[in-house]
Enzyme design. Sequence first.
Site, short mmCIF file in Angstrom:
data_model
loop_
_atom_site.label_atom_id
_atom_site.label_comp_id
_atom_site.label_asym_id
_atom_site.label_seq_id
_atom_site.Cartn_x
_atom_site.Cartn_y
_atom_site.Cartn_z
CD GLN A 193 38.47 33.74 43.23
OE1 GLN A 193 38.97 33.26 42.22
NE2 GLN A 193 39.08 34.67 43.94
CG ASP A 234 36.39 43.27 43.84
OD1 ASP A 234 36.18 42.69 42.75
OD2 ASP A 234 36.38 42.68 44.93
CG ASN A 244 34.90 42.13 38.85
OD1 ASN A 244 34.57 42.05 40.03
ND2 ASN A 244 34.57 41.22 37.96
O1 MRU Z 1 39.42 38.15 45.37
P1 MRU Z 1 37.95 37.97 45.56
O2 MRU Z 1 37.48 36.57 45.39
O3 MRU Z 1 37.48 38.62 46.84
O4 MRU Z 1 37.34 38.83 44.38
C1 MRU Z 1 35.96 39.01 44.21
C2 MRU Z 1 35.67 39.49 42.86
O5 MRU Z 1 36.45 40.14 42.23
C3 MRU Z 1 34.40 39.13 42.26
O6 MRU Z 1 34.59 39.11 40.88
C4 MRU Z 1 33.24 39.99 42.49
O7 MRU Z 1 32.84 40.50 41.29
C5 MRU Z 1 33.26 41.17 43.32
S1 MRU Z 1 32.28 40.82 44.70
C6 MRU Z 1 30.65 40.54 44.22
#
Ligand code: MRU
Length: 342
Positions: A193, A234, A244
């Site tokens: 990501q 999260d 997170n």
């Molecule tokens: O698995 P994902 O891509 O949905 O995870 C998202 C995250 O963990 C991000 O680091 C983010 O901090 C949280 S959403 C702003």
Amino acid sequence: MSNTISINKKNKIKILDQRQLPFKEKYIITDNYKVVIAAIKNLSVRGAPAIGVAGAFASFLALNELKDKQNFILEIRRRLKQIERSRPTAVNLSWAIKRFYYILSGQNKTLDYLKKKFLQEALTIEKEEKNVSNKISKFGKNLIKNNYKILTHCNTGTLATTGPGTAFGIISYANKIRKNIKLFATETRPLNQGSRLTIWEAEREGIDNYLITDSMAGYVMSNKKIDLIIVGADRIALNGDTANKIGTYQLAIMAKHHKIPFYIAAPISTFDKQSSSGMDIKIELRNPDEVKKINKIKVTNAKKVFNPAFDITPGKFITGIITEKGIITNPYKTKIKELLSV
Ligand code: MRU
């Protein structure tokens, strides 16, 4: 800002397919709630606040396609459960779905009325997330000074929130008003990501950026290259423990060692009243192929893989949490209680 999720006049949802970025900008257009569930599961749409918005639109679609005006309540409840279960860790999803259960518990249970209410609610949730991430950006920008070198992890921009972003929103706002800011973005294995999405957003926002692999973070910190770390969340427990993207925990520990301020940026919708500590947070385990393969090409003959999508950073390693209502600092328990009770 890109159009992460939207709805058109024919009540079709348009989702930017993040799996194809940065090289292709393709959209999923659908009026089928199951397609939105699949998009959440396969990470076409991802990031906690954006998952909440996608879940809200999926809830509207799930009701909108029902025709039997007498017997639809049980069916819509079943569908809401299905949507809520599509990803387990980001609490914004169940936070959004609860709002639709609440509408269903009201006096007026006619199908036409509820369809209108569901659409209104989905649009409200989308608008709220945009406003909230604008406010987070404004509060957080004060932590950033001229010439700051900032490290972030995963993706927290418009793709993850539908608004300007949480951690990334702050960095991007500061970039507009401060001089000579540099962003170090981790690649964020296994799904990249960071390299695919954060760098794409940083380029679009004109932020001077460096991509590093996850394993370079300690070296970059020890060379005094980093003044501040900001990441998203999260799910945040009532004691400040934060789930997170996997890799966040080790960044927080290294930040402590190097005396670098480590901040979380997240909306109130990411706090979970049901989790008193990180121990209560369910961590999503994903398909081993995400680790075994890079761009669909197998890079290992490993037979067993452990692939948790998130980790828990204890509140004691977090300098502060930036929300739309302001910044709170460690110790968190009382401050989070106050934040959630207003
Ligand atoms: O698995 P994902 O891509 O949905 O995870 C998202 C995250 O963990 C991000 O680091 C983010 O901090 C949280 S959403 C702003």
